[in-house]
Design an enzyme around this catalytic site. Structure first.
Site, short mmCIF file in Angstrom:
data_model
loop_
_atom_site.label_atom_id
_atom_site.label_comp_id
_atom_site.label_asym_id
_atom_site.label_seq_id
_atom_site.Cartn_x
_atom_site.Cartn_y
_atom_site.Cartn_z
N ARG A 156 38.77 49.65 49.39
CA ARG A 156 38.14 50.88 49.86
C ARG A 156 36.80 51.08 49.15
O ARG A 156 36.61 50.60 48.03
CB ARG A 156 39.05 52.09 49.58
CG ARG A 156 40.40 52.02 50.29
CD ARG A 156 41.27 53.21 49.90
NE ARG A 156 42.56 53.19 50.58
CZ ARG A 156 43.67 52.60 50.10
NH1 ARG A 156 43.63 52.00 48.90
NH2 ARG A 156 44.80 52.62 50.78
N LYS A 195 44.93 54.68 46.01
CA LYS A 195 45.44 56.03 46.24
C LYS A 195 46.71 56.25 45.43
O LYS A 195 47.53 55.36 45.28
CB LYS A 195 45.73 56.23 47.73
CG LYS A 195 44.48 56.30 48.60
CD LYS A 195 44.84 56.58 50.04
CE LYS A 195 43.59 56.74 50.90
NZ LYS A 195 43.93 57.02 52.31
N HIS A 209 33.40 51.67 55.66
CA HIS A 209 34.85 51.50 55.83
C HIS A 209 35.16 50.46 56.90
O HIS A 209 36.23 49.86 56.90
CB HIS A 209 35.50 52.83 56.21
CG HIS A 209 36.99 52.83 56.08
ND1 HIS A 209 37.62 52.78 54.85
CD2 HIS A 209 37.99 52.85 57.01
CE1 HIS A 209 38.94 52.77 55.03
NE2 HIS A 209 39.18 52.82 56.33
N ARG A 251 36.22 47.11 55.57
CA ARG A 251 37.65 47.01 55.22
C ARG A 251 38.47 46.64 56.46
O ARG A 251 39.35 45.78 56.39
CB ARG A 251 38.11 48.34 54.63
CG ARG A 251 39.60 48.42 54.27
CD ARG A 251 39.84 49.72 53.51
NE ARG A 251 41.24 50.10 53.42
CZ ARG A 251 42.09 49.65 52.49
NH1 ARG A 251 41.67 48.78 51.59
NH2 ARG A 251 43.34 50.08 52.46
N HIS A 286 48.25 49.27 51.20
CA HIS A 286 48.89 50.26 52.07
C HIS A 286 50.27 50.61 51.53
O HIS A 286 51.03 49.72 51.13
CB HIS A 286 49.04 49.72 53.50
CG HIS A 286 47.76 49.65 54.24
ND1 HIS A 286 47.52 48.78 55.30
CD2 HIS A 286 46.59 50.34 54.09
CE1 HIS A 286 46.30 48.94 55.76
NE2 HIS A 286 45.72 49.88 55.04
N TYR A 332 46.70 46.27 62.84
CA TYR A 332 45.86 45.07 62.94
C TYR A 332 46.49 43.96 63.78
O TYR A 332 45.83 42.99 64.13
CB TYR A 332 45.50 44.57 61.53
CG TYR A 332 44.72 45.58 60.75
CD1 TYR A 332 43.40 45.87 61.08
CD2 TYR A 332 45.30 46.30 59.71
CE1 TYR A 332 42.68 46.84 60.40
CE2 TYR A 332 44.60 47.27 59.02
CZ TYR A 332 43.29 47.53 59.37
OH TYR A 332 42.58 48.50 58.69
#
Length: 354
Positions: free
Chosen positions: A207, A233, A300, A303, A326, A335
């Site tokens: 990110r 995150k 972004h 990514r 993730h 994806y």
């Protein structure tokens, strides 16, 4: 400490009080890893303990906390700021008059035209706010008023059916983009930094915030690669790799005159963290110089490009999940929509039928 649900015989002041309490709670529970000015945050919290005289005064305090590094507070505060304006115009006499139907009416009228992500943020803010009051209010008889706001049936969200596929670069566009990185006329003092930063995002899929918050100690040379320790995150850490041939020249040049605070790997001329907006503007300018036009030109997209190519070449969804950090495999599953071979098989399923 618990408080009466209604007090002061003034609905506006009561609602303001509860928003203050909730914001104070959020400020003390949000991750403070990115806080740049601890004294400012402490001043805001102390002011909230004393209380504010108006929603405008509260807004100024929230802005101060956000500028100090607690940017996530806006996710909760902005919807509540709108809620305050909405509810105080209804002539309510008590917090007990608020029910789920009233909150749904508010969300429907105030979130029209917003993206699904913004609508979800509004919904989360409402649920969290009233759940907080459920736990913190206490009447004289020892009971508590429970709003029970769940918003399970709010129709403002399209859900997964409305999810857009991510924008990404094709292999041919990636090649043009990389060439454009090398030839773009950056200012000499930031050229090496910009090239190293953008390539790091492109070749690892991390990110933008993860890249701009990298520390010197987080990048470890190992033979023909660099190991990058990424804090993602929720303060979750993972390790990614980038081949040194992609960034070594630019990285060495940048490190030779780098002057950053707090051991940052990349920084602006003041020595502080680069903003995501700045990085996205850089990427957009490079894309334009390469003649590449996309629906979304921000950083972004790099990514998404990495993730798409990683899945198409590996067919390993777990690898995509681990590489991108993730929390759920479902997030990575988007994806798989770019797998032309699988789609071709689906298109050919009727070929043998006469």
């Amino acid at each position: 400490m618990k408080y009466p649900l209604d007090f002061k015989d003034n609905f506006e002041k009561t609602l303001l009080f509860w928003i203050e309490r909730f914001i104070r709670y959020k400020l003390t529970s949000l991750s403070n890893r990115l806080v740049k000015d601890k004294n400012s945050v402490a001043e805001v919290i102390n002011s909230l303990v004393k209380g504010t005289s108006s929603i405008n005064e509260l807004s100024i305090l929230v802005k101060k906390a956000r500028n100090a590094g607690l940017s996530g507070i806006n996710t909760y505060y902005k919807p509540l700021e709108k809620l305050y304006s909405y509810l105080t115009k209804l002539g309510l006499a008590s917090m007990k008059e608020i029910d789920e139907e009233m909150i749904i009416d508010f969300l429907t009228s105030s979130t029209g035209g917003l993206s699904d992500a913004s609508k979800k943020n509004h919904r989360i803010a409402m649920i969290n706010f009233f759940s907080y009051i459920d736990k913190q209010n206490l009447e004289d008889d020892g009971s508590s008023h429970v709003f029970g706001i769940e918003l399970k049936n709010w129709g403002g969200l399209r859900g997964k059916a409305g999810q857009k596929l991510p924008v990404y670069l094709t292999e041919e566009e990636i090649s043009r983009f990389i060439k454009a990185i090398e030839t773009y006329p950056f200012r000499c003092e930031v050229a090496a930094r910009n090239r190293a930063l953008i390539k790091t995002i492109l070749y690892t899929g991390i990110r933008v915030s993860e890249a701009t918050n990298l520390k010197i100690k987080d990048i470890i040379p190992d033979s023909d690669i660099y190991l990058l320790k990424i804090t993602g995150k929720g303060n979750k850490t993972r390790v990614v790799m980038i081949k040194s041939k992609h960034i070594k020249k630019d990285l060495d040049e940048w490190l030779s005159f780098r002057n950053c605070q707090k051991d940052l790997l990349f920084c602006n001329k003041k020595g502080t963290t680069l903003t995501q907006a700045y990085v996205s503007r850089m990427v957009e300018k490079i894309l334009i110089s390469a003649g590449i036009k996309k629906e979304k030109n921000g950083a972004h997209m790099l990514r998404h490009t990495f993730a798409t190519l990683l899945y198409l070449k590996s067919k390993d969804l777990v690898l995509v999940q681990e590489a991108l950090g993730h929390a759920s495999l479902d997030t990575s599953r988007i994806y798989t929509h770019f797998d032309k071979n699988k789609l071709y098989k689906a298109a050919s399923i009727m070929d043998d039928i006469k």
